[in-house]
Design an enzyme around this catalytic site. Structure first.
Site, PDB file in Angstrom:
ATOM      1  N   LEU A   1      43.152  65.696  59.252  1.00 45.42           N
ATOM      2  CA  LEU A   1      43.588  65.932  57.637  1.00 45.42           C
ATOM      3  C   LEU A   1      44.991  65.320  57.544  1.00 45.42           C
ATOM      4  O   LEU A   1      45.585  64.197  56.935  1.00 45.42           O
ATOM      5  CB  LEU A   1      43.494  67.119  57.033  1.00 45.42           C
ATOM      6  CG  LEU A   1      42.651  68.341  56.937  1.00 45.42           C
ATOM      7  CD1 LEU A   1      42.647  69.249  56.167  1.00 45.42           C
ATOM      8  CD2 LEU A   1      40.946  66.983  56.279  1.00 45.42           C
ATOM      9  N   MET A   2      45.969  65.168  58.372  1.00 45.93           N
ATOM     10  CA  MET A   2      46.780  64.871  58.700  1.00 45.93           C
ATOM     11  C   MET A   2      47.336  63.496  59.010  1.00 45.93           C
ATOM     12  O   MET A   2      47.709  62.168  58.354  1.00 45.93           O
ATOM     13  CB  MET A   2      47.682  65.570  59.273  1.00 45.93           C
ATOM     14  CG  MET A   2      47.992  65.454  60.775  1.00 45.93           C
ATOM     15  SD  MET A   2      49.501  66.922  61.492  1.00 45.93           S
ATOM     16  CE  MET A   2      50.271  67.186  60.542  1.00 45.93           C
ATOM     17  N   ARG A   3      46.555  63.240  59.734  1.00 42.81           N
ATOM     18  CA  ARG A   3      46.921  61.705  60.007  1.00 42.81           C
ATOM     19  C   ARG A   3      45.740  60.713  60.057  1.00 42.81           C
ATOM     20  O   ARG A   3      45.615  59.207  60.188  1.00 42.81           O
ATOM     21  CB  ARG A   3      45.833  61.471  61.924  1.00 42.81           C
ATOM     22  CG  ARG A   3      44.990  61.405  62.584  1.00 42.81           C
ATOM     23  CD  ARG A   3      44.258  61.928  63.513  1.00 42.81           C
ATOM     24  NE  ARG A   3      43.351  61.443  64.077  1.00 42.81           N
ATOM     25  CZ  ARG A   3      42.593  61.675  64.856  1.00 42.81           C
ATOM     26  NH1 ARG A   3      43.209  62.105  66.527  1.00 42.81           N
ATOM     27  NH2 ARG A   3      41.211  61.561  65.552  1.00 42.81           N
TER      28      ARG A   3
ATOM     29  N   GLY B   1      51.415  68.140  68.222  1.00 39.07           N
ATOM     30  CA  GLY B   1      51.786  67.702  68.855  1.00 39.07           C
ATOM     31  C   GLY B   1      51.722  68.076  70.459  1.00 39.07           C
ATOM     32  O   GLY B   1      52.540  69.078  69.769  1.00 39.07           O
TER      33      GLY B   1
ATOM     34  N   ASP C   1      52.353  60.726  67.015  1.00 33.71           N
ATOM     35  CA  ASP C   1      52.823  61.960  67.925  1.00 33.71           C
ATOM     36  C   ASP C   1      54.633  61.380  67.694  1.00 33.71           C
ATOM     37  O   ASP C   1      55.365  61.994  68.018  1.00 33.71           O
ATOM     38  CB  ASP C   1      52.644  62.242  68.899  1.00 33.71           C
ATOM     39  CG  ASP C   1      51.385  62.351  69.519  1.00 33.71           C
ATOM     40  OD1 ASP C   1      51.213  63.729  68.141  1.00 33.71           O
ATOM     41  OD2 ASP C   1      50.178  62.546  70.242  1.00 33.71           O
TER      42      ASP C   1
ATOM     43  N   GLU D   1      51.059  72.590  67.601  1.00 36.33           N
ATOM     44  CA  GLU D   1      49.775  72.724  69.195  1.00 36.33           C
ATOM     45  C   GLU D   1      50.305  73.146  70.279  1.00 36.33           C
ATOM     46  O   GLU D   1      49.416  73.307  71.370  1.00 36.33           O
ATOM     47  CB  GLU D   1      48.394  71.619  68.503  1.00 36.33           C
ATOM     48  CG  GLU D   1      48.878  70.586  69.193  1.00 36.33           C
ATOM     49  CD  GLU D   1      47.972  69.398  69.171  1.00 36.33           C
ATOM     50  OE1 GLU D   1      46.654  70.262  68.737  1.00 36.33           O
ATOM     51  OE2 GLU D   1      47.753  68.003  69.223  1.00 36.33           O
TER      52      GLU D   1
END
Length: 423
Positions: free
Chosen positions: A297-299, A190, A143, A246
């Site tokens: 998926l992103m992290r 976020g 974040d 989000e």
């Protein structure tokens, strides 16, 4: 005799948190005269409380080195925040019991803002309960919302993933817009800070590039203005690609994606913003849409990690051990930017009292006047953080990641401790 160290991972994991673990273990191994065994707590502070420890000395150097290329938490993570000394003294007495039993003199906690609070409280064990332990916080959060540091390890790789994903999706939608999908929404993490959403803006290098619209949690959501921006983009460019955080809120301060449940820290559980936005677009504008929710998926995307991020994740882990060897405690390792171009940085420190439970939001100066994109100042800040590639090794077409043996340490306290109570 050298005292032992305890390392633990906390909060949402990232593509590079294991790089910090690698750095801690490798740096400690270079100082056997000062640091004995590095233990890892399984599942963060919970492992320390329940005496569920891992002996990292049982892992060969090659396995520890392979952590550089492996995403997520090699030792498990948790979302658990210690209450104050006056509210649950038993937890602190239990920590001392476990620390004494295993001769723990160093504590390295790798996490975000709530983890900084836990690390601060552990650093106070000496003053409050007479058991001195050097506690160093190692920053980690996708974040990017920790204060007093230029950026947070874990963010640069998520930022790269976001920018690459929306660029590729933009090409896809643009090719289909004449007869099919005209609007695409990428929902990103976020909760309160729009750093990750802002990173998507890096993909838009020319007029009309995706994303044309970014939704930040720092900007109150106005449905009419948002739909007008989407409609304008479709009519001008043939399509509209959107990056939505989000943590988007309405004028009443309520999350648009709030699920009426909370996590272990009391935070509202979020999810499903993209379909809500998509339905409004369909209902009011009539455009066909697709959406994606990047979420884990992103992290976890180690395959596209930013080299800058990998290097910084290692640097903060190494610096934590080096700080401990100087006698430091109650501090967080920071990243200090020295210049934008070329990007130069070094590590520093910040007192945990000024870090714990403080969120750094995206500055308004980083958001365009209309509230839907990033400024050049934001681009200058973000661009170096996604620079460089650091691909993992591949085997049979897939990334080759390491699974450690995680050999348990035999308990020594002779009793079971249940979180929240004693038995």
């Amino acid at each position: 005799m050298p005292r032992n160290a305890l390392y633990a991972q906390s909060g949402g994991v990232t593509a590079v948190i294991n790089v910090s673990a690698q750095a801690v273990i490798e740096t400690a191994r270079r100082h056997p005269e000062r640091i004995g065994t590095v233990y890892a707590a399984r599942n963060g502070i919970i492992g320390a409380l329940t005496e569920n420890l891992i002996d990292t000395a049982q892992e060969p150097d090659a396995a520890i080195a392979a952590l550089r290329h492996t995403p997520a938490g090699a030792f498990g993570s948790c979302r658990y925040k210690l209450k104050g000394f006056d509210k649950n003294l038993a937890e602190y007495e239990r920590l001392i019991e476990v620390f004494k039993a295993h001769d723990i003199g160093y504590f390295f906690y790798n996490g975000g803002g709530d983890s900084a609070d836990t690390c601060l409280k552990v650093s106070q064990l000496g003053d409050k309960l007479g058991y001195p332990v050097q506690a160093i916080h190692i920053p980690k959060t996708m974040d990017n919302d920790l204060p007093l540091t230029d950026c947070c390890p874990g963010f640069g790789s998520v930022a790269k993933y976001t920018a690459v994903s929306i660029r590729e999706a933009g090409f896809d939608v643009a090719s289909m817009a004449a007869s099919s999908t005209q609007v695409f929404i990428l929902e990103v993490m976020g909760r309160h800070a729009g750093w990750t959403a802002a990173a998507g803006g890096l993909a838009a290098e020319r007029e009309g590039d995706a994303p044309q619209v970014i939704l930040f949690p720092e900007i109150v959501f106005d449905e009419d203005r948002f739909l007008a921006a989407v409609d304008r983009a479709v009519k001008t460019y043939g399509y509209c690609a959107i990056v939505a955080s989000e943590g988007l809120r309405d004028a009443n301060g309520r999350f648009l994606s709030e699920a009426d449940t909370t996590d272990a820290f009391g935070h509202a559980q979020l999810g499903g913003l993209a379909p809500r936005l998509a339905q409004r677009i369909k209902t009011r504008l009539g455009y066909k849409y697709h959406y994606a929710i990047a979420d884990y998926l992103m992290r976890a995307a180690r395959h596209i990690a930013a080299r800058t991020d990998v290097e910084q994740a290692y640097a903060v882990g190494r610096a934590a051990v080096e700080l401990a060897l100087t006698g430091a405690s109650g501090v967080m390792v920071t990243i200090e930017r020295q210049s934008d171009s070329p990007y130069r940085w070094t590590t520093g420190t910040a007192p945990l009292e000024q870090v714990a439970n403080v969120e750094r939001k995206l500055p308004r100066a980083f958001i365009t006047a209309d509230g839907f994109h990033i400024t050049e100042a934001c681009r200058r800040y973000l661009a170096p953080l996604i620079a460089g590639e650091d691909y993992p090794p591949y085997e049979n077409g897939l990334p080759r990641y390491i699974r450690l043996k995680n050999v348990p340490v035999p308990p020594k306290t002779g009793r079971v401790f249940t979180i929240g109570t004693q038995t």
